[in-house]
Scaffold this motif. Structure first.
Motif, PDB file in Angstrom:
ATOM      1  N   LYS A  18       0.758  -1.136  -0.178  1.00 37.16           N
ATOM      2  CA  LYS A  18       0.114  -0.148   0.023  1.00 37.16           C
ATOM      3  C   LYS A  18       0.950   1.379  -0.124  1.00 37.16           C
ATOM      4  CE  LYS A  18      -3.912  -1.957   0.548  1.00 37.16           C
ATOM      5  NZ  LYS A  18      -5.087  -2.042  -0.695  1.00 37.16           N
ATOM      6  N   PHE A  19       0.414   2.272  -0.442  1.00 36.91           N
ATOM      7  CA  PHE A  19       0.979   3.610  -0.419  1.00 36.91           C
ATOM      8  C   PHE A  19       0.400   4.363   0.905  1.00 36.91           C
ATOM      9  CE2 PHE A  19       2.149   7.996  -1.291  1.00 36.91           C
ATOM     10  CZ  PHE A  19       2.946   8.154  -2.143  1.00 36.91           C
ATOM     11  N   VAL A  20       1.145   4.463   1.831  1.00 35.33           N
ATOM     12  CA  VAL A  20       0.605   4.944   3.224  1.00 35.33           C
ATOM     13  C   VAL A  20       1.386   6.332   3.361  1.00 35.33           C
ATOM     14  CG1 VAL A  20       0.326   4.689   5.669  1.00 35.33           C
ATOM     15  CG2 VAL A  20       0.171   2.453   3.936  1.00 35.33           C
ATOM     16  N   VAL A  21       0.742   7.492   3.846  1.00 32.52           N
ATOM     17  CA  VAL A  21       1.243   8.658   4.301  1.00 32.52           C
ATOM     18  C   VAL A  21       0.917   8.903   5.685  1.00 32.52           C
ATOM     19  CG1 VAL A  21       1.304  11.246   3.842  1.00 32.52           C
ATOM     20  CG2 VAL A  21       1.063   9.500   1.983  1.00 32.52           C
ATOM     21  N   ILE A  22       1.803   9.197   6.655  1.00 26.14           N
ATOM     22  CA  ILE A  22       1.744   9.898   7.823  1.00 26.14           C
ATOM     23  C   ILE A  22       1.841  11.113   7.869  1.00 26.14           C
ATOM     24  CG2 ILE A  22       2.696   9.812  10.248  1.00 26.14           C
ATOM     25  CD1 ILE A  22       3.761   6.839   9.416  1.00 26.14           C
ATOM     26  N   GLU A  36      13.381   5.311 -14.876  1.00 26.21           N
ATOM     27  CA  GLU A  36      12.031   5.294 -14.181  1.00 26.21           C
ATOM     28  C   GLU A  36      11.754   6.535 -13.257  1.00 26.21           C
ATOM     29  OE1 GLU A  36       9.841   2.521 -13.321  1.00 26.21           O
ATOM     30  OE2 GLU A  36      10.434   1.944 -15.179  1.00 26.21           O
ATOM     31  N   VAL A  37      12.761   7.237 -13.027  1.00 28.27           N
ATOM     32  CA  VAL A  37      12.668   8.331 -12.048  1.00 28.27           C
ATOM     33  C   VAL A  37      12.687   9.727 -13.044  1.00 28.27           C
ATOM     34  CG1 VAL A  37      13.189   7.297 -10.147  1.00 28.27           C
ATOM     35  CG2 VAL A  37      15.219   8.392 -11.327  1.00 28.27           C
ATOM     36  N   GLY A  38      12.629   9.714 -14.272  1.00 27.06           N
ATOM     37  CA  GLY A  38      12.772  10.532 -15.269  1.00 27.06           C
ATOM     38  C   GLY A  38      13.980  11.318 -15.353  1.00 27.06           C
ATOM     39  N   LEU A  39      15.090  10.745 -15.362  1.00 24.49           N
ATOM     40  CA  LEU A  39      16.272  11.409 -15.448  1.00 24.49           C
ATOM     41  C   LEU A  39      16.982  10.753 -16.810  1.00 24.49           C
ATOM     42  CD1 LEU A  39      17.799  11.377 -12.111  1.00 24.49           C
ATOM     43  CD2 LEU A  39      16.963  13.326 -13.235  1.00 24.49           C
ATOM     44  N   PHE A  86       5.931   9.008  -7.759  1.00 26.75           N
ATOM     45  CA  PHE A  86       5.089   8.488  -6.668  1.00 26.75           C
ATOM     46  C   PHE A  86       3.605   7.775  -7.228  1.00 26.75           C
ATOM     47  CE2 PHE A  86       6.926  10.760  -2.952  1.00 26.75           C
ATOM     48  CZ  PHE A  86       7.898   9.824  -2.636  1.00 26.75           C
ATOM     49  N   GLU A  87       3.113   8.525  -8.324  1.00 23.69           N
ATOM     50  CA  GLU A  87       2.143   8.016  -8.608  1.00 23.69           C
ATOM     51  C   GLU A  87       2.129   6.815  -9.627  1.00 23.69           C
ATOM     52  OE1 GLU A  87      -0.731  12.360  -9.456  1.00 23.69           O
ATOM     53  OE2 GLU A  87       0.658  11.497 -10.919  1.00 23.69           O
ATOM     54  N   LYS A  88       3.248   6.786 -10.327  1.00 27.89           N
ATOM     55  CA  LYS A  88       3.803   5.748 -11.138  1.00 27.89           C
ATOM     56  C   LYS A  88       3.926   4.507 -10.036  1.00 27.89           C
ATOM     57  CE  LYS A  88       6.886   4.421 -14.832  1.00 27.89           C
ATOM     58  NZ  LYS A  88       8.011   4.877 -15.606  1.00 27.89           N
ATOM     59  N   MET A  89       4.904   4.656  -9.062  1.00 30.21           N
ATOM     60  CA  MET A  89       5.077   3.604  -8.087  1.00 30.21           C
ATOM     61  C   MET A  89       3.863   3.063  -7.552  1.00 30.21           C
ATOM     62  SD  MET A  89       8.397   5.292  -6.224  1.00 30.21           S
ATOM     63  CE  MET A  89       8.762   3.907  -5.269  1.00 30.21           C
ATOM     64  N   ARG A  90       2.843   4.114  -7.127  1.00 31.20           N
ATOM     65  CA  ARG A  90       1.507   3.298  -6.641  1.00 31.20           C
ATOM     66  C   ARG A  90       0.876   2.728  -7.634  1.00 31.20           C
ATOM     67  NH1 ARG A  90      -3.583   5.094  -6.621  1.00 31.20           N
ATOM     68  NH2 ARG A  90      -4.901   4.755  -4.709  1.00 31.20           N
ATOM     69  N   GLU A  91       0.584   3.133  -8.876  1.00 27.15           N
ATOM     70  CA  GLU A  91      -0.347   2.506  -9.776  1.00 27.15           C
ATOM     71  C   GLU A  91       0.555   0.976 -10.382  1.00 27.15           C
ATOM     72  OE1 GLU A  91      -3.256   3.131 -10.747  1.00 27.15           O
ATOM     73  OE2 GLU A  91      -3.304   4.694  -9.142  1.00 27.15           O
ATOM     74  N   HIS A  92       1.774   0.976 -10.512  1.00 26.66           N
ATOM     75  CA  HIS A  92       2.472   0.013 -11.172  1.00 26.66           C
ATOM     76  C   HIS A  92       3.375  -0.809 -10.425  1.00 26.66           C
ATOM     77  CE1 HIS A  92       0.917   1.896 -14.869  1.00 26.66           C
ATOM     78  NE2 HIS A  92       1.504   2.853 -14.494  1.00 26.66           N
ATOM     79  N   ASP A  93       3.512  -0.532  -9.331  1.00 30.52           N
ATOM     80  CA  ASP A  93       4.433  -1.309  -8.368  1.00 30.52           C
ATOM     81  C   ASP A  93       3.837  -1.905  -7.244  1.00 30.52           C
ATOM     82  OD1 ASP A  93       6.405  -2.448  -7.110  1.00 30.52           O
ATOM     83  OD2 ASP A  93       7.799  -1.034  -7.243  1.00 30.52           O
ATOM     84  N   LYS A  94       2.870  -3.049  -7.117  1.00 28.25           N
ATOM     85  CA  LYS A  94       2.444  -3.640  -6.044  1.00 28.25           C
ATOM     86  C   LYS A  94       3.288  -4.455  -5.140  1.00 28.25           C
ATOM     87  CE  LYS A  94      -1.407  -1.091  -7.435  1.00 28.25           C
ATOM     88  NZ  LYS A  94      -1.815   0.015  -6.526  1.00 28.25           N
TER      89      LYS A  94
END
Length: 242
Positions: free
Chosen positions: A32-36, A120-123, A179-187
């Motif tokens: 999961k993508f969890v934010v504190i 992957e990180v846009g560099l 982060f959006e890409k990681m959340r959507e494609h890396d489970k």
């Protein structure tokens, strides 16, 4: 799963002990993508450092995937699959980006594999692969390289301590896209982010509100976010990029 069981952390400030984390019991679900979130000084970054093993607990225990890691070192926790990204990434004079990615991966990955992580990180890999990880890199570039090292390590739990700190708006927008890409494609990994930036909160699966060293709320984004928008727990982008 990461389980925090009645954990506390105190510091001796010279006038006695100050309790920073107060008897927290918390479960971070897998994949999961969890934010504190929470106000400054509420204990968010301290909690992240306790999870990574940078600070020792005063009391309580931490269990990761069924193993008690309370007394494990940072290195041993890293071997178990816990990655930690600092607010201000470390610079390494004389160490290239390729060197850093190879260290992170634990193997002599090829230039092509290293370039894939940078992409992957846009560099632009050709521009960065031989760059030194030093003051010639901007805060935003360092943040993305640090995320690339976490991808190279293939960690099970990636902890990001206020990743928006010290970067400009353009770099922040790139960070959100990553982060959006990681959340959507890396489970395959759990992502835990310490932040009260609204745009990061908006992509969370789950939000935890921490204040004065205690958990105030925990639940899904849809449950928690409407109650904290416009408060000190959910800052807009302008207030963070000034």
């Amino acid at each position: 799963m990461l389980e925090l069981k009645n954990i506390s952390f105190n510091i001796d400030d010279g006038d006695g002990k100050t309790e920073i984390i107060r008897d927290i019991t918390l479960a971070i679900p897998d994949n999961k993508f969890v934010v504190i979130t929470g106000p400054n000084g509420g204990g968010k970054s301290t909690l992240a450092r306790l999870i990574a093993g940078i600070h020792p607990l005063t009391s309580g225990s931490i269990v990761f995937n069924g193993t008690d890691i309370t007394d494990m070192s940072i290195t041993d926790r890293a071997r178990m699959g816990i990655g930690f990204a600092f607010q201000q990434p470390v610079r390494f004079k004389g160490l290239t980006v390729l060197d850093l990615l190879r260290i992170a991966s634990g193997s002599q990955i090829s230039v092509s594999e290293a370039c894939d992580y940078l992409s992957e990180v846009g560099l632009c890999a050709k521009e960065y692969i031989d760059r030194e990880v030093n003051s010639s890199l901007s805060g935003g570039e360092l943040k993305r390289i640090e995320i690339a090292t976490i991808l190279a390590r293939d960690v099970k739990l990636a902890v990001f301590d206020e990743p928006e700190a010290g970067i400009d708006l353009w770099s922040f927008n790139n960070l959100i896209r990553i982060f959006e890409k990681m959340r959507e494609h890396d489970k395959s990994r759990t992502i835990l982010v310490i932040s009260h930036q609204e745009r990061i909160l908006n992509i969370a699966d789950e939000i935890i509100v921490l204040a004065d060293g205690k958990i105030l709320k925990q639940g899904s984004r849809d449950e928690i976010l409407p109650d904290i928008i416009g408060t000190q727990y959910a800052a807009g982008v302008c207030s963070r990029m000034e």
